[in-house]
Write a protein that holds these residues in place. Structure first.
Motif, short mmCIF file in Angstrom:
data_model
loop_
_atom_site.label_atom_id
_atom_site.label_comp_id
_atom_site.label_asym_id
_atom_site.label_seq_id
_atom_site.Cartn_x
_atom_site.Cartn_y
_atom_site.Cartn_z
N ILE A 62 0.81 -1.16 -0.02
CA ILE A 62 -0.15 0.17 -0.11
C ILE A 62 1.02 1.35 -0.12
O ILE A 62 0.60 2.11 -0.71
CB ILE A 62 -0.92 0.14 1.15
CG1 ILE A 62 -1.89 -1.04 0.95
CG2 ILE A 62 -1.50 1.62 1.41
CD1 ILE A 62 -2.88 -0.97 0.06
N LYS A 63 2.06 1.00 0.66
CA LYS A 63 2.66 2.36 0.91
C LYS A 63 3.68 2.43 -0.27
O LYS A 63 4.70 3.36 -0.36
CB LYS A 63 3.55 2.22 2.21
CG LYS A 63 2.62 2.08 3.34
CD LYS A 63 2.44 3.58 3.93
CE LYS A 63 1.65 3.47 5.19
NZ LYS A 63 0.99 4.44 5.60
N GLU A 64 3.79 1.45 -1.14
CA GLU A 64 4.60 1.37 -2.36
C GLU A 64 6.27 1.33 -1.90
O GLU A 64 6.85 1.84 -2.57
CB GLU A 64 4.24 2.47 -3.53
CG GLU A 64 2.90 2.10 -4.07
CD GLU A 64 2.38 3.17 -5.05
OE1 GLU A 64 3.50 3.41 -6.07
OE2 GLU A 64 1.42 3.79 -5.08
N SER A 96 2.81 -2.76 -6.88
CA SER A 96 2.31 -2.01 -5.61
C SER A 96 1.46 -1.05 -6.09
O SER A 96 0.41 -0.73 -5.25
CB SER A 96 3.54 -1.56 -4.97
OG SER A 96 4.33 -2.64 -4.28
N ARG A 100 -2.26 -0.80 -4.33
CA ARG A 100 -2.66 0.20 -3.75
C ARG A 100 -4.05 0.94 -4.37
O ARG A 100 -4.97 1.41 -3.85
CB ARG A 100 -1.64 1.68 -3.76
CG ARG A 100 -1.93 2.73 -2.99
CD ARG A 100 -1.01 3.66 -2.90
NE ARG A 100 -0.60 4.13 -4.22
CZ ARG A 100 -1.38 5.06 -5.11
NH1 ARG A 100 -2.36 5.40 -4.68
NH2 ARG A 100 -0.95 5.32 -6.47
#
Length: 144
Positions: A62-64, A96, A100
């Motif tokens: 999610i935060k890549e 990612s 996300r």
């Protein structure tokens, strides 16, 4: 027969209780599942349980944060993942990014021991309403 009525009422109550436990599809009282997966910051990541390791992996996507993502895998799995992306000619950060953009929520719904590891069964919900039930396998490496 006054004694027959209470017996019938008691029998009906017992039957209803038995049927309610038979058809109850909720989890056992001592079960912790389902577990809502919380998105965390890297400095809050823990790897002491498969559930916490999964939260870290999901959060890293999610935060890549690709470096953090590879830290959530075993060394062998990280090498295999990097090699697969290289052979396919795909930039790993794309995965990612897509995750996300589509991710809404995840729940760990069950855990099974398998050989020398653990398989988490996870429901991943996307923003378009799709639900994916996926297995994630975890093994202990270096005490984590």
């Amino acid at each position: 027969m006054k004694t027959g009525k209470p017996l019938i009422v008691n029998s009906i109550i017992i039957l209803i209780l038995c049927l309610s436990t038979l058809f109850n599809d909720s989890y056992a009282e001592d079960s912790q599942y389902p577990i809502k997966v919380e998105i965390i910051e890297k400095d809050h990541a823990r790897y002491d349980t498969p559930e916490n390791a999964f939260a870290a992996m999901c959060s890293s996507s999610i935060k890549e944060n690709l470096e953090w993502y590879y830290e959530t895998l075993t060394e062998e799995a990280a090498l295999q993942d990097k090699k697969a992306f290289e052979q396919a000619g795909i930039e790993p950060r794309k995965e990612s990014e897509i995750f996300r953009k589509q991710y809404k929520q995840a729940y760990i719904i069950n855990k099974h021991e398998y050989k020398h590891g653990v398989v988490l069964m996870v429901n991943v919900y996307s923003i378009n309403g799709a639900v994916f039930t996926l297995p994630y396998t975890y093994v202990e490496e270096y005490g984590k």
